[in-house]
Design a protein around this motif. Structure first.
Motif, PDB file in Angstrom:
ATOM      1  N   ARG A 102      37.128  48.836  36.617  1.00 44.11           N
ATOM      2  CA  ARG A 102      35.806  49.304  37.202  1.00 44.11           C
ATOM      3  C   ARG A 102      34.496  48.741  36.680  1.00 44.11           C
ATOM      4  N   PRO A 103      33.322  48.787  37.645  1.00 47.60           N
ATOM      5  CA  PRO A 103      33.260  49.729  38.830  1.00 47.60           C
ATOM      6  C   PRO A 103      34.190  49.166  39.738  1.00 47.60           C
ATOM      7  N   PHE A 104      34.607  50.150  40.481  1.00 51.19           N
ATOM      8  CA  PHE A 104      35.508  49.904  41.667  1.00 51.19           C
ATOM      9  C   PHE A 104      34.712  49.047  42.775  1.00 51.19           C
ATOM     10  N   PRO A 105      35.119  48.369  43.459  1.00 55.88           N
ATOM     11  CA  PRO A 105      36.292  47.477  43.128  1.00 55.88           C
ATOM     12  C   PRO A 105      36.017  46.188  42.232  1.00 55.88           C
ATOM     13  N   THR A 106      36.059  45.869  41.168  1.00 57.91           N
ATOM     14  CA  THR A 106      35.850  44.725  40.664  1.00 57.91           C
ATOM     15  C   THR A 106      37.121  44.228  39.872  1.00 57.91           C
ATOM     16  N   TRP A 107      37.171  42.688  40.426  1.00 62.81           N
ATOM     17  CA  TRP A 107      38.480  41.848  40.029  1.00 62.81           C
ATOM     18  C   TRP A 107      37.867  41.137  38.794  1.00 62.81           C
ATOM     19  N   GLY A 108      38.724  41.039  37.801  1.00 62.28           N
ATOM     20  CA  GLY A 108      38.373  40.388  36.718  1.00 62.28           C
ATOM     21  C   GLY A 108      39.573  39.654  36.500  1.00 62.28           C
ATOM     22  N   ASN A 109      39.603  38.350  35.928  1.00 58.76           N
ATOM     23  CA  ASN A 109      40.500  37.381  35.217  1.00 58.76           C
ATOM     24  C   ASN A 109      40.713  37.496  33.845  1.00 58.76           C
ATOM     25  N   TYR A 110      41.668  37.913  33.349  1.00 57.03           N
ATOM     26  CA  TYR A 110      41.721  38.360  31.894  1.00 57.03           C
ATOM     27  C   TYR A 110      42.742  37.472  31.355  1.00 57.03           C
ATOM     28  N   TRP A 111      42.687  36.972  29.906  1.00 56.07           N
ATOM     29  CA  TRP A 111      43.654  36.421  29.173  1.00 56.07           C
ATOM     30  C   TRP A 111      43.984  37.031  27.984  1.00 56.07           C
ATOM     31  N   GLY A 112      45.302  36.631  27.569  1.00 55.20           N
ATOM     32  CA  GLY A 112      45.784  37.226  26.024  1.00 55.20           C
ATOM     33  C   GLY A 112      45.153  36.532  25.092  1.00 55.20           C
ATOM     34  N   GLN A 113      45.509  36.798  23.971  1.00 57.18           N
ATOM     35  CA  GLN A 113      45.238  36.013  22.749  1.00 57.18           C
ATOM     36  C   GLN A 113      46.006  34.861  22.348  1.00 57.18           C
ATOM     37  N   GLY A 114      47.180  34.633  23.241  1.00 55.41           N
ATOM     38  CA  GLY A 114      48.155  33.445  22.824  1.00 55.41           C
ATOM     39  C   GLY A 114      49.024  33.789  21.816  1.00 55.41           C
ATOM     40  N   THR A 115      50.269  33.261  22.113  1.00 57.72           N
ATOM     41  CA  THR A 115      51.403  33.384  21.057  1.00 57.72           C
ATOM     42  C   THR A 115      52.097  31.977  21.116  1.00 57.72           C
TER      43      THR A 115
END
Length: 121
Positions: A102-115
């Motif tokens: 959200r707010p709909f429709p929002t596309w986001g590019n997300y990353w983890g913290q790494g392992t």
């Protein structure tokens, strides 16, 4: 807000196996592509494998036949099964997801913290 949390890294001898997991949580309407990238010391981050919500996969040539990516859409989780590991696979592995939030429709590019994955010879 969306969070990606990875688990499963560690130290393994060459020829061994590891399984990485990455779970997405937060305000999620849909997840398109999920994937794994890695970054070795002194090198740029590179693609390892991706998988769409329909199950189509893509692999780096260096891991084809050794790594398998999969996902559980009900759990918003992506996995990376790594077999026949080599010392050159040593890197920090990052989870990535393209998420509709959200707010709909929002596309986001997300990353983890790494392992960290370390393969000893």
């Amino acid at each position: 807000q969306v969070q990606l949390v990875e688990s499963g890294g560690g130290l393994v001898q060459a020829g061994g196996s590891l399984r990485l997991s990455c779970a997405a949580s937060g305000i999620i309407f849909s997840i398109n592509v999920m994937g794994w990238y890695r970054q070795a010391p002194g090198k740029q981050r590179e693609l390892v494998a991706t998988i769409t919500n329909g199950g189509s996969t893509n692999y780096a040539d260096s891991v084809k036949g050794r790594f398998t990516i999969s996902r559980d859409n009900a759990k918003n989780t992506v996995y990376l099964q790594m077999n026949s590991l080599k010392p050159e696979d040593t890197a920090v592995y990052y989870c990535n997801a393209i998420v509709m939030t959200r707010p709909f429709p929002t596309w986001g590019n997300y990353w983890g913290q790494g392992t960290q994955v370390t393969v000893s010879s």
